[in-house]
Scaffold this motif. Structure first.
Motif, PDB file in Angstrom:
ATOM      1  N   CYS A   1      24.869   7.690  -9.593  1.00  0.00           N
ATOM      2  CA  CYS A   1      24.299   6.090  -8.075  1.00  0.00           C
ATOM      3  C   CYS A   1      24.163   4.611  -8.652  1.00  0.00           C
TER       4      CYS A   1
ATOM      5  N   SER B   1      23.553   1.589  -5.805  1.00  0.00           N
ATOM      6  CA  SER B   1      23.052   1.120  -4.077  1.00  0.00           C
ATOM      7  C   SER B   1      24.212   0.862  -3.320  1.00  0.00           C
TER       8      SER B   1
ATOM      9  N   GLN C   1      15.644  10.830  -7.088  1.00  0.00           N
ATOM     10  CA  GLN C   1      16.100  11.653  -5.554  1.00  0.00           C
ATOM     11  C   GLN C   1      15.283  11.404  -4.531  1.00  0.00           C
TER      12      GLN C   1
ATOM     13  N   ASP D   1      14.492   8.324  -3.952  1.00  0.00           N
ATOM     14  CA  ASP D   1      15.484   7.014  -3.377  1.00  0.00           C
ATOM     15  C   ASP D   1      16.891   7.759  -2.436  1.00  0.00           C
ATOM     16  N   ILE D   2      17.157   8.027  -2.980  1.00  0.00           N
ATOM     17  CA  ILE D   2      18.073   8.989  -2.732  1.00  0.00           C
ATOM     18  C   ILE D   2      18.069   9.345  -0.745  1.00  0.00           C
ATOM     19  N   LYS D   3      16.890   9.730  -0.983  1.00  0.00           N
ATOM     20  CA  LYS D   3      16.493  10.527   0.559  1.00  0.00           C
ATOM     21  C   LYS D   3      16.087   9.509   1.416  1.00  0.00           C
TER      22      LYS D   3
ATOM     23  N   GLN E   1      17.999   7.095   1.468  1.00  0.00           N
ATOM     24  CA  GLN E   1      18.815   5.907   1.156  1.00  0.00           C
ATOM     25  C   GLN E   1      19.167   4.426   0.888  1.00  0.00           C
TER      26      GLN E   1
ATOM     27  N   LEU F   1      19.812   4.464  -2.845  1.00  0.00           N
ATOM     28  CA  LEU F   1      20.293   4.790  -3.837  1.00  0.00           C
ATOM     29  C   LEU F   1      22.072   5.786  -3.347  1.00  0.00           C
ATOM     30  N   MET F   2      22.890   6.085  -3.324  1.00  0.00           N
ATOM     31  CA  MET F   2      23.993   6.298  -2.726  1.00  0.00           C
ATOM     32  C   MET F   2      24.779   7.425  -4.037  1.00  0.00           C
ATOM     33  N   THR F   3      24.965   8.627  -4.303  1.00  0.00           N
ATOM     34  CA  THR F   3      25.587   9.520  -5.414  1.00  0.00           C
ATOM     35  C   THR F   3      27.385   9.569  -5.470  1.00  0.00           C
TER      36      THR F   3
ATOM     37  N   ASN G   1      31.007  12.582  -6.832  1.00  0.00           N
ATOM     38  CA  ASN G   1      29.855  14.066  -6.641  1.00  0.00           C
ATOM     39  C   ASN G   1      30.681  15.869  -6.995  1.00  0.00           C
TER      40      ASN G   1
END
Length: 307
Positions: free
Chosen positions: A166, A168, A246, A248-250, A252, A254-256, A259
């Protein structure tokens, strides 16, 4: 010959990692502690401790004896309380170790709730990302990611997880998004240090094809929370547990990336290799406070999984 006193002495030696320190705790001279330990080893005809000027460790026989001592001493304390009060109270210390990220986000609040429910239990929460020898550490419960190597311990899964790469949105906009694991060579990577080992060899599995990439990290830390914060700050790409990031991803933050690959710090491709587990000593008898906390811990994570 007081076997019970000898057990208390041996537990104190292991807890304090030294004979002199155990003597100070019990009000005994170093010579007395040394003599009693020697007599104990002579009685059973086995070596219980490996000793040097700087280090003390349990032998296999010592680990077995130490575990038995803990069980017996706890049992005696609970029985004495039952006789005196008529109630099997939940009291004593509870020593827990957890990774920093998951520890601050989930475990600390859970420990607070447990302590409110059982006010006579005194919890110690140690947050670190290193692996400990549970028998020698004095810990009751260790919460860790990954599979269990020591067959003498019990491991129960708290939550399913997986490793994710992940970064930013700002970092990816500036540096681009990696398409293959080999693309990481031109990216700023953020790597963990665990037990003085730099975890810079990352493993990827894709349709039974294994890829190993040794990244050249721009930053290292032995603290998973620091790695996460650096990723949030746009410093680079981090290999993290999904449970840690999770939210942070929700949101946005952070981005994965990458995948389509199963990712890990080691060559194991087991899907369980990134799950969160609770690890504890294999005991026929277990103090009530530990049994209750384990049930409490597992129940709370089951509720989290349902959300």
């Amino acid at each position: 010959m007081d076997k019970f006193a000898d057990m208390a002495l041996f537990v104190s030696i292991v807890k304090n990692q030294g004979l002199a320190a155990a003597g100070r705790e019990l009000g005994l001279s170093p010579a007395t502690v040394t003599a009693r330990l020697q007599a104990l080893e002579d009685r059973y005809g086995v070596k219980l401790l490996n000793r040097s000027t700087r280090h003390l460790s349990l032998t296999d026989s010592g680990a077995m004896y130490h575990l038995a001592c803990l069980e017996i001493l706890d049992s005696v304390r609970e029985t004495e309380n039952l006789l005196q009060t008529g109630v099997k109270e939940v009291r004593g210390t509870l020593k827990i170790s957890a990774p920093r990220d998951i520890g601050k986000q989930y475990i600390s609040a859970l420990v607070s709730d447990f302590a409110e429910r059982y006010p006579d239990v005194t919890p110690y929460l140690y947050l670190n990302d290193n692996l400990s020898n549970l028998a020698e550490s004095g810990l009751d419960i260790v919460i860790r990611y990954g599979e269990l190597a020591d067959s003498s311990l019990i491991s129960r899964k708290l939550a399913s997880s997986r490793r994710v790469l992940c970064a930013s949105p700002g970092y990816l906009a500036k540096k681009g998004t990696p398409i293959t694991p080999q693309d990481l060579a031109r990216h700023d990577c953020l790597a963990m240090v665990r037990n003085n080992e730099e975890l810079k060899t990352w493993h990827f599995e894709d349709h039974e094809k294994h890829n190993t990439v040794t990244v050249v990290p721009k930053r290292f830390s032995d603290d998973g929370e620091v790695i996460r914060q650096w990723a949030l700050d746009g410093a680079g790409i981090a290999l993290k547990s999904m449970l840690d990031v999770q939210e942070d991803i929700k949101q946005q933050r952070l981005m994965t990336v990458l995948n389509g690959y199963m990712k890990n710090f080691n060559a194991s491709t087991s899907a369980a290799g990134a799950d969160l587990n609770v690890i504890y000593m294999s005991r026929q008898y277990q103090p009530k406070r530990i049994r209750l906390f384990l049930d409490f811990l597992i129940e709370r994570f089951e509720l989290l999984a349902e959300k």
